[in-house]
Design a protein around this motif. Structure first.
Motif, mmCIF file in Angstrom:
data_model
loop_
_atom_site.group_PDB
_atom_site.id
_atom_site.type_symbol
_atom_site.label_atom_id
_atom_site.label_comp_id
_atom_site.label_asym_id
_atom_site.label_seq_id
_atom_site.Cartn_x
_atom_site.Cartn_y
_atom_site.Cartn_z
ATOM 1 N N THR A 246 -2.451 -1.131 -3.824
ATOM 2 C CA THR A 246 -3.257 0.032 -3.437
ATOM 3 C C THR A 246 -2.354 1.255 -3.385
ATOM 4 N N ILE B 134 -10.861 2.227 -2.053
ATOM 5 C CA ILE B 134 -10.754 1.723 -0.693
ATOM 6 C C ILE B 134 -11.572 2.608 0.252
ATOM 7 N N ILE C 31 0.869 -1.175 0.000
ATOM 8 C CA ILE C 31 0.000 0.000 0.000
ATOM 9 C C ILE C 31 0.904 1.222 0.000
ATOM 10 N N ARG D 205 -7.945 -4.397 4.622
ATOM 11 C CA ARG D 205 -6.826 -4.547 3.694
ATOM 12 C C ARG D 205 -5.522 -4.445 4.482
ATOM 13 N N ASP E 105 -5.671 -8.848 -1.476
ATOM 14 C CA ASP E 105 -4.615 -8.051 -2.095
ATOM 15 C C ASP E 105 -3.306 -8.761 -1.752
ATOM 16 N N ASN F 282 -6.056 -0.823 -6.542
ATOM 17 C CA ASN F 282 -6.996 -0.103 -5.687
ATOM 18 C C ASN F 282 -6.499 1.315 -5.461
ATOM 19 N N TYR F 283 -7.389 2.220 -5.059
ATOM 20 C CA TYR F 283 -7.009 3.637 -5.068
ATOM 21 C C TYR F 283 -7.772 4.459 -4.037
#
Length: 447
Positions: free
Chosen positions: A88, A441, A57, A371, A381, A119-120
């Protein structure tokens, strides 16, 4: 969505490495066990001899869309990210137009929904006069607020002390800050321009964007956060002196002031300007080897909480300009995990610590919903890595749109082989499966 079974991997998660299998169904981790070979799955991945990490992330990237898409796009930079194990990202507001209203922010979310393979989330940008807009933020659906307390690409600096204090006092979410004192930087720059004009040797970049400029701004921000109880996250620490501002005596969940280290500030030092030039010109600047080593140690001992990239691409033509015209920033997201794994091979960090700093802690710090960990019921993830598969960075395998990397020519010892984003196998041994995009997210917060 196709189900996935990963078998025989060494699972790196929550301070342990243990062999096991992971079953993914409907976007989530359905089962984790010692032997799930009897479980049906549409896709079977043999993880024997490899290590399975929670997806990286990255809490600080600049993907340049909208308005600066000659440098990068959400699609291209997220694609580079998933190839490197980032599942992410949280993207910054200094685009064109700048994301300083809820409407403009939501336009970026809408674009990511169309094209992002990872993911963002996106930061709203703070200005001298948008406090009313800031206070409209839905903290459950947006990662946070970004304030530039020092000018960088996009010149979004908040330099009105009343405006800055108002943000610290009134805003109740996570405030991420770029801390450099513009007045100190300008005085330093004027001094070097007197000597060199526009052709200042880039080796003086850390003298211009100096330790004093960083510490002055960071210490002021931390003092203001403590005065008002603001949830402050100080980005890209670049000096050893700033480390005294941060604490490792309490759990991350209880911290109100946290800090981030970026790959380049732990990898490069001022000695590298002689060979890399403007390619390692960042704001804040790469500084001394002592700064680099002490930042790395602070990351290990938890004064610094997370690792990020500050991925910020520019074209080679822009980087070839003279010092005062060449923009700061560079592409890093494709190589962040493998760079940290090189440190593992050097004996400087454990695999468990890498997972903590690049996934677990980011999820805790931002209160990301389900996450950042390999847990049953959490979003799948996942990143599968071959620790002993070396490869060399070249123009042919760089995926960032700008087409270059400060790591070009370097041979990494480890390789990402598979990346799963929200339960979808998006990257497999160099092949992308783009039929499903990443997800927005969400955050476990009060508002």
């Amino acid at each position: 969505m196709k189900s996935i079974l990963i078998t025989g991997a060494n699972i790196v998660n929550e301070g342990r490495i243990s062999p096991g299998d992971v079953l993914v169904k409907d976007g989530k981790i359905a089962k984790i066990g010692a032997d799930l070979s009897s479980e049906h799955a549409d896709i079977h991945i043999d993880g024997r001899g490899k290590h399975l990490f929670p997806g990286v992330i990255d809490d600080q990237v600049h993907f340049r869309e909208p308005g600066l898409t000659h440098k990068g796009e959400i699609y291209t930079e997220a694609k580079a990210g998933v190839a490197g194990g980032t599942t992410t990202y949280m993207e910054m507001p200094n685009t064109v137009p700048q994301a300083v209203t809820i409407e403009l922010l939501e336009e970026k979310f809408a674009r990511a929904k169309e094209v992002s393979l990872a993911n963002y989330s996106f930061f709203l940008g703070g200005t001298n006069n948008n406090l009313e807009e800031i206070l409209k933020l839905d903290l459950k659906n947006v990662c946070g607020l970004k304030v530039f307390q020092g000018s960088s690409t996009g010149n979004m600096v908040v330099d009105n002390i009343e405006s800055l204090e108002g943000i610290f006092k009134e805003y109740k979410g996570l405030l991420a800050i770029h801390s450099e004192n513009d007045h100190i930087i300008k005085a330093n720059l004027d001094e070097f321009k007197t000597l060199y004009g526009d052709d200042i040797p880039v080796k003086f970049h850390p003298k211009i964007r100096s330790e004093e400029a960083c510490y002055d701004a960071s210490s002021r921000a931390v003092a203001m956060a403590r005065k008002y109880g603001t949830r402050l996250h100080v980005l890209h620490i670049s000096t050893a002196k700033e480390l005294e501002l941060f604490d490792n005596s309490i759990p991350l969940e209880q911290k109100r002031v946290t800090a981030e280290a970026c790959i380049h500030h732990m990898w490069f030092s001022e000695e590298d300007y002689s060979t890399k030039g403007n390619l390692i010109k960042w704001n804040p600047a790469v500084k001394t080897a002592t700064d680099r080593d002490k930042i790395f140690q602070a990351m290990l001992d938890d004064r610094i909480d997370v690792i990020a990239t500050d991925h910020a691409p520019h074209t080679l033509e822009e980087k070839a300009l003279s010092y005062t015209k060449a923009p700061s920033g560079g592409p890093l997201i494709q190589h962040s995990l493998v760079a940290m794994l090189d440190f593992y091979h050097q004996g400087k960090i454990t695999l468990e610590k890498i997972a903590q700093k690049m996934a677990h802690n980011v999820a805790i710090l931002f209160q990301i919903e389900k996450r950042g960990f390999i847990r049953e019921g959490y979003f799948a993830d996942l990143v599968l890595v071959d620790l002993d598969s070396s490869w060399t960075v070249s123009k042919e395998n760089i995926l960032a749109k700008c087409g270059w990397s400060p790591f070009e020519g370097h041979t990494f010892k480890s390789k990402v082989t598979h990346t799963v984003v929200s339960g979808h196998l998006v990257y497999e041994e160099g092949t992308f499966h783009e039929e499903k995009k990443g997800e927005r997210i969400t955050f476990l917060r009060n508002k």
